[in-house]
Design a protein around this motif. Structure first.
Motif, PDB file in Angstrom:
ATOM      1  N   ILE A  63      10.403  13.454 -11.275  1.00 55.95           N
ATOM      2  CA  ILE A  63      10.955  14.392 -10.785  1.00 55.95           C
ATOM      3  C   ILE A  63      12.432  14.282 -10.320  1.00 55.95           C
ATOM      4  N   GLY A  64      12.552  13.027  -9.752  1.00 54.45           N
ATOM      5  CA  GLY A  64      14.119  12.716  -9.331  1.00 54.45           C
ATOM      6  C   GLY A  64      14.368  12.945  -7.728  1.00 54.45           C
ATOM      7  N   THR A  65      15.596  12.905  -7.194  1.00 58.31           N
ATOM      8  CA  THR A  65      15.647  12.673  -5.927  1.00 58.31           C
ATOM      9  C   THR A  65      15.515  13.993  -5.071  1.00 58.31           C
ATOM     10  N   GLU A  66      15.614  15.339  -5.673  1.00 60.94           N
ATOM     11  CA  GLU A  66      15.411  16.457  -5.087  1.00 60.94           C
ATOM     12  C   GLU A  66      13.868  16.465  -4.340  1.00 60.94           C
ATOM     13  N   THR A  67      12.960  16.033  -5.157  1.00 60.11           N
ATOM     14  CA  THR A  67      11.434  16.373  -4.905  1.00 60.11           C
ATOM     15  C   THR A  67      11.163  15.129  -3.950  1.00 60.11           C
ATOM     16  N   LEU A  68      11.989  13.939  -3.779  1.00 59.29           N
ATOM     17  CA  LEU A  68      11.446  12.830  -3.260  1.00 59.29           C
ATOM     18  C   LEU A  68      10.879  13.093  -1.641  1.00 59.29           C
ATOM     19  N   ASN A  69      11.542  13.912  -0.960  1.00 57.36           N
ATOM     20  CA  ASN A  69      11.342  13.982   0.429  1.00 57.36           C
ATOM     21  C   ASN A  69       9.695  14.758   0.250  1.00 57.36           C
ATOM     22  N   ASN A  70       9.420  15.781  -0.515  1.00 57.59           N
ATOM     23  CA  ASN A  70       8.167  16.229  -0.476  1.00 57.59           C
ATOM     24  C   ASN A  70       6.934  15.263  -0.964  1.00 57.59           C
ATOM     25  N   SER A  71       7.284  14.528  -1.630  1.00 59.69           N
ATOM     26  CA  SER A  71       6.080  13.357  -1.796  1.00 59.69           C
ATOM     27  C   SER A  71       6.062  12.275  -0.892  1.00 59.69           C
ATOM     28  N   ASN A  72       6.981  12.261  -0.013  1.00 56.31           N
ATOM     29  CA  ASN A  72       6.858  11.131   0.856  1.00 56.31           C
ATOM     30  C   ASN A  72       5.607  10.914   1.690  1.00 56.31           C
ATOM     31  N   ALA A  73       5.131  11.934   2.228  1.00 54.99           N
ATOM     32  CA  ALA A  73       3.923  11.870   2.941  1.00 54.99           C
ATOM     33  C   ALA A  73       2.792  11.420   2.134  1.00 54.99           C
ATOM     34  N   GLN A  74       2.554  12.027   0.889  1.00 54.61           N
ATOM     35  CA  GLN A  74       1.509  11.513   0.187  1.00 54.61           C
ATOM     36  C   GLN A  74       1.672  10.055  -0.263  1.00 54.61           C
ATOM     37  N   LEU A  75       2.700   9.590  -0.733  1.00 58.37           N
ATOM     38  CA  LEU A  75       2.978   8.171  -0.979  1.00 58.37           C
ATOM     39  C   LEU A  75       2.804   7.133   0.115  1.00 58.37           C
ATOM     40  N   SER A  76       2.763   7.575   1.273  1.00 57.03           N
ATOM     41  CA  SER A  76       3.026   6.468   2.468  1.00 57.03           C
ATOM     42  C   SER A  76       1.481   6.816   2.759  1.00 57.03           C
ATOM     43  N   LEU A  77       0.644   7.892   2.580  1.00 54.19           N
ATOM     44  CA  LEU A  77      -0.833   7.852   2.886  1.00 54.19           C
ATOM     45  C   LEU A  77      -1.514   7.018   1.825  1.00 54.19           C
ATOM     46  N   LEU A  78      -1.087   6.873   0.593  1.00 59.20           N
ATOM     47  CA  LEU A  78      -1.679   5.883  -0.267  1.00 59.20           C
ATOM     48  C   LEU A  78      -1.524   4.574  -0.027  1.00 59.20           C
ATOM     49  N   MET A  79      -0.145   4.271   0.383  1.00 62.12           N
ATOM     50  CA  MET A  79       0.068   2.950   0.550  1.00 62.12           C
ATOM     51  C   MET A  79      -0.752   2.264   1.637  1.00 62.12           C
ATOM     52  N   MET A  80      -1.040   3.187   2.774  1.00 61.38           N
ATOM     53  CA  MET A  80      -1.739   2.763   3.787  1.00 61.38           C
ATOM     54  C   MET A  80      -3.495   2.636   3.380  1.00 61.38           C
ATOM     55  N   GLN A  81      -3.751   3.462   2.360  1.00 60.08           N
ATOM     56  CA  GLN A  81      -5.273   3.334   2.010  1.00 60.08           C
ATOM     57  C   GLN A  81      -5.524   2.027   1.045  1.00 60.08           C
ATOM     58  N   VAL A  82      -4.228   1.639   0.822  1.00 63.78           N
ATOM     59  CA  VAL A  82      -4.278   0.346  -0.239  1.00 63.78           C
ATOM     60  C   VAL A  82      -4.202  -0.803   0.636  1.00 63.78           C
ATOM     61  N   LYS A  83      -3.549  -0.613   1.714  1.00 64.13           N
ATOM     62  CA  LYS A  83      -3.578  -1.829   2.808  1.00 64.13           C
ATOM     63  C   LYS A  83      -4.841  -2.092   3.437  1.00 64.13           C
ATOM     64  N   CYS A  84      -5.423  -0.690   3.619  1.00 59.70           N
ATOM     65  CA  CYS A  84      -6.774  -0.772   4.481  1.00 59.70           C
ATOM     66  C   CYS A  84      -7.753  -1.432   3.579  1.00 59.70           C
ATOM     67  N   LEU A  85      -7.625  -1.198   2.428  1.00 55.91           N
ATOM     68  CA  LEU A  85      -8.880  -1.495   1.326  1.00 55.91           C
ATOM     69  C   LEU A  85      -8.340  -2.990   1.004  1.00 55.91           C
ATOM     70  N   THR A  86      -7.358  -3.614   1.051  1.00 55.07           N
ATOM     71  CA  THR A  86      -6.876  -4.763   0.943  1.00 55.07           C
ATOM     72  C   THR A  86      -7.635  -5.487   2.010  1.00 55.07           C
ATOM     73  N   ALA A  87      -7.254  -5.237   3.088  1.00 54.64           N
ATOM     74  CA  ALA A  87      -7.683  -5.712   4.277  1.00 54.64           C
ATOM     75  C   ALA A  87      -9.140  -6.181   4.547  1.00 54.64           C
ATOM     76  N   GLU A  88      -9.883  -4.859   3.987  1.00 56.85           N
ATOM     77  CA  GLU A  88     -11.476  -4.919   4.147  1.00 56.85           C
ATOM     78  C   GLU A  88     -11.938  -5.858   2.919  1.00 56.85           C
ATOM     79  N   LEU A  89     -11.306  -5.975   1.799  1.00 53.50           N
ATOM     80  CA  LEU A  89     -11.644  -7.014   0.725  1.00 53.50           C
ATOM     81  C   LEU A  89     -11.563  -8.344   1.185  1.00 53.50           C
ATOM     82  N   LYS A  90     -10.411  -8.626   1.753  1.00 51.83           N
ATOM     83  CA  LYS A  90     -10.312 -10.027   2.324  1.00 51.83           C
ATOM     84  C   LYS A  90     -11.289 -10.291   3.560  1.00 51.83           C
TER      85      LYS A  90
END
Length: 288
Positions: A63-90
């Motif tokens: 998509i490029g830099t124009e739509t980067l601001n629109n997908s930041n919220a979804q990307l950050s949410l996914l990153m947090m879910q990954v961290k939570c699942l990793t912590a649970e796994l450990k």
């Protein structure tokens, strides 16, 4: 966000673990199996999250830099879910489940649960089996009725067969008796016929001799001019011709027929002359 999601999920999994530990056999490997299943489930969720992140990253790079601001919220949410699942796994990798000791109460509870489950399964199967048994009983009743009907038909046919056999036997006997009677009658008629022919021949020979022969009334010494036949032979020729050739019963008169005997037969209606040929005569059909 990470501190909020992780404790909630941890409490949920801890609660599920406590429930499962109460229902499982302490001496078995059920607790360990549950931990392994949870670990595999978490790994699968992490892999799915990672795939989602890679897809998002690929889309972001396209998509490029124009739509980067629109997908930041979804990307950050996914990153947090990954961290939570990793912590649970450990956490669950380091956690060791507590094994509940095998007691009589636990065994009794497990036995009751198994019996209840078995009872429920049997109660579910019971109506089906009862329906099948009822259907089988109805089929058996129909088959029994059909068999009874066939048995009655068989008995009726057997009775009819016996009656017909007796009738055939009686008819055969009566036919044999009738045949013997007819045969004896035919023999008697043939014998009577032979006697009658012999008597007729003697009568004709005595009362109607050939010329030059002896008679009851007078004697004659006239010599015949041709080989004549007797009246008996003449009648025999006419009768045989009538029965052998019924469509043409006339006989040609030759020199062997003595004229007085021909006139005798014609005058007394015993013989008939041909309407077109006076040299032919036939026997009167007395049998018709």
């Amino acid at each position: 966000m990470e501190n909020t999601v992780f404790p909630i999920r941890q409490r949920k999994i801890t609660k599920d673990m406590s429930v499962v530990e109460q229902d499982q056999d302490p001496d078995s490997t059920t607790g360990t199996d549950f931990v392994m299943d949870s670990e595999e489930e978490l790994l699968k969720e992490c892999e799915e999250m990672w795939k989602d992140m890679e897809n998002c990253q690929n889309k972001w790079s396209l998509i490029g830099t124009e739509t980067l601001n629109n997908s930041n919220a979804q990307l950050s949410l996914l990153m947090m879910q990954v961290k939570c699942l990793t912590a649970e796994l450990k956490h669950w990798q380091n956690e060791k489940p507590e094994v509940i000791p095998l007691t009589d109460d636990v065994l009794t509870t497990l036995g009751k649960e198994e019996l209840q489950k078995l009872k429920h399964d049997l109660e579910m199967i019971l109506p089906t089996m009862q329906s099948k048994i009822k259907k089988l009983k109805e089929d058996i009743a129909r088959e029994q009725q059909w068999m009874d009907e066939q048995q009655q038909i068989m008995e009726t046919l057997t009775t009819i067969q016996r009656e017909l056999e007796s009738q055939v036997e009686e008819h055969s006997k009566s036919r044999l008796i009738m045949y013997n009677e007819i045969k004896s009658k035919i023999l008697a008629i043939k014998e009577f016929k032979e006697k009658l022919l012999i008597a007729l021949g003697e009568f004709l020979e005595y009362h109607f001799p050939l010329p030059g022969g002896k008679t009851k009334r007078k004697k004659t010494n006239v010599e015949p001019t041709a080989q004549l036949i007797t009246l008996n032979e003449m009648l025999e020729i006419l009768i045989n011709r009538m029965f052998d050739v019924p469509h043409d019963p006339y006989v040609q008169i030759d020199a062997s027929f003595w004229p007085p005997y021909i006139e005798l037969l014609l005058r007394n209606g015993i013989a008939l002359r041909h309407p077109e040929d006076p040299k032919r005569i036939r026997m009167e059909a007395f049998h018709q």
